[in-house]
Design a protein around this motif. Structure first.
Motif, PDB file in Angstrom:
ATOM      1  N   ILE A 210      -2.798   2.125  -4.137  1.00 57.25           N
ATOM      2  CA  ILE A 210      -2.483   3.517  -3.817  1.00 57.25           C
ATOM      3  C   ILE A 210      -3.801   4.156  -3.387  1.00 57.25           C
ATOM      4  O   ILE A 210      -4.748   4.216  -4.160  1.00 57.25           O
ATOM      5  CB  ILE A 210      -1.846   4.240  -5.024  1.00 57.25           C
ATOM      6  N   THR A 211      -3.826   4.579  -2.135  1.00 57.87           N
ATOM      7  CA  THR A 211      -5.075   5.031  -1.523  1.00 57.87           C
ATOM      8  C   THR A 211      -4.804   6.110  -0.483  1.00 57.87           C
ATOM      9  O   THR A 211      -3.666   6.263  -0.039  1.00 57.87           O
ATOM     10  CB  THR A 211      -5.821   3.835  -0.873  1.00 57.87           C
ATOM     11  N   ASN A 212      -5.850   6.799  -0.076  1.00 57.49           N
ATOM     12  CA  ASN A 212      -5.688   7.761   1.015  1.00 57.49           C
ATOM     13  C   ASN A 212      -6.194   7.180   2.329  1.00 57.49           C
ATOM     14  O   ASN A 212      -6.216   7.839   3.345  1.00 57.49           O
ATOM     15  CB  ASN A 212      -6.381   9.097   0.700  1.00 57.49           C
ATOM     16  N   VAL A 213      -6.639   5.927   2.295  1.00 60.29           N
ATOM     17  CA  VAL A 213      -7.143   5.255   3.494  1.00 60.29           C
ATOM     18  C   VAL A 213      -6.122   4.229   3.953  1.00 60.29           C
ATOM     19  O   VAL A 213      -5.985   3.175   3.328  1.00 60.29           O
ATOM     20  CB  VAL A 213      -8.491   4.547   3.190  1.00 60.29           C
ATOM     21  N   PRO A 214      -5.374   4.547   5.021  1.00 61.71           N
ATOM     22  CA  PRO A 214      -4.349   3.590   5.482  1.00 61.71           C
ATOM     23  C   PRO A 214      -4.945   2.333   6.072  1.00 61.71           C
ATOM     24  O   PRO A 214      -6.047   2.241   6.435  1.00 61.71           O
ATOM     25  CB  PRO A 214      -3.584   4.367   6.547  1.00 61.71           C
TER      26      PRO A 214
ATOM     27  N   GLN B  24      -9.054   4.992  -5.573  1.00 61.22           N
ATOM     28  CA  GLN B  24      -7.791   4.290  -5.366  1.00 61.22           C
ATOM     29  C   GLN B  24      -7.332   3.655  -6.666  1.00 61.22           C
ATOM     30  O   GLN B  24      -8.106   3.474  -7.599  1.00 61.22           O
ATOM     31  CB  GLN B  24      -7.899   3.267  -4.245  1.00 61.22           C
TER      32      GLN B  24
ATOM     33  N   THR C  45       0.315   5.455   0.455  1.00 54.23           N
ATOM     34  CA  THR C  45      -0.575   6.564   0.772  1.00 54.23           C
ATOM     35  C   THR C  45       0.172   7.861   0.482  1.00 54.23           C
ATOM     36  O   THR C  45       1.398   7.839   0.318  1.00 54.23           O
ATOM     37  CB  THR C  45      -0.992   6.533   2.256  1.00 54.23           C
TER      38      THR C  45
ATOM     39  N   LEU D 268      -1.800   9.114  -6.844  1.00 55.38           N
ATOM     40  CA  LEU D 268      -1.819   9.923  -5.622  1.00 55.38           C
ATOM     41  C   LEU D 268      -2.741  11.130  -5.777  1.00 55.38           C
ATOM     42  O   LEU D 268      -3.448  11.504  -4.843  1.00 55.38           O
ATOM     43  CB  LEU D 268      -0.406  10.361  -5.241  1.00 55.38           C
TER      44      LEU D 268
ATOM     45  N   MET E  43       0.838  -1.188   0.000  1.00 61.73           N
ATOM     46  CA  MET E  43       0.000   0.000   0.000  1.00 61.73           C
ATOM     47  C   MET E  43       0.881   1.249   0.000  1.00 61.73           C
ATOM     48  O   MET E  43       1.902   1.297   0.679  1.00 61.73           O
ATOM     49  CB  MET E  43      -0.891   0.020   1.238  1.00 61.73           C
TER      50      MET E  43
ATOM     51  N   THR F  70      -6.332  10.088  -5.243  1.00 58.38           N
ATOM     52  CA  THR F  70      -6.748   9.759  -3.878  1.00 58.38           C
ATOM     53  C   THR F  70      -7.525  10.916  -3.258  1.00 58.38           C
ATOM     54  O   THR F  70      -8.373  10.688  -2.389  1.00 58.38           O
ATOM     55  CB  THR F  70      -5.553   9.397  -2.966  1.00 58.38           C
TER      56      THR F  70
END
Length: 132
Positions: A128-132, A102, A63, A94, A61, A97
């Motif tokens: 690739i996401t903004n949610v860890p 994603q 972020t 990115l 992953m 995101t």
């Protein structure tokens, strides 16, 4: 991607990475629910480093918080790449995101990787996401 006319250069490559990002933004702006973009590549995902590529170690992953780290560990492209390579995929992903979209980068060489991912049987590649 493909070759397109360009008023300043005569022609240029419109990378698939940019094409996907363009359409994802357009669909999102029109109210369509775009959840994920999947890039099928030769690589298993985003390599953690040149040394780890030989061992097959990828980021599971990425972020926005990891952007600088990932950029410093980019592996050189095999052969000649006019499309921007892996970093363009990551950079475009990115930016998406921020819209809650994603991106997944996985291998088209690993048998059934795309199928297993699509049906939810097993996750492959790098997300690739903004949610860890």
């Amino acid at each position: 991607g493909d070759v397109i006319a360009d008023t300043q250069q005569g022609c240029t490559i419109w990378s698939t990475d940019t094409v996907f990002s363009f359409f994802a933004r357009e669909f999102h702006a029109r109210g369509w629910d775009v959840k994920e973009i999947i890039h099928v590549t030769e690589a298993k995902g985003v390599w953690q480093s040149q040394e780890k590529q030989d061992k097959g170690e990828i980021y599971k992953m990425i972020t926005p918080a990891l952007e600088k780290e990932v950029k410093t560990k980019m592996v050189k492209t095999k052969g000649f790449d006019v499309t921007g390579g892996m970093w363009l995929k990551i950079e475009e992903a990115l930016s998406l995101t921020k819209l809650g979209i994603q991106t997944r980068i996985l291998s088209g060489v690993v048998e059934d990787a795309l199928y297993e991912t699509l049906v939810g049987k097993k996750e492959h590649g790098t997300v690739i996401t903004n949610v860890p």
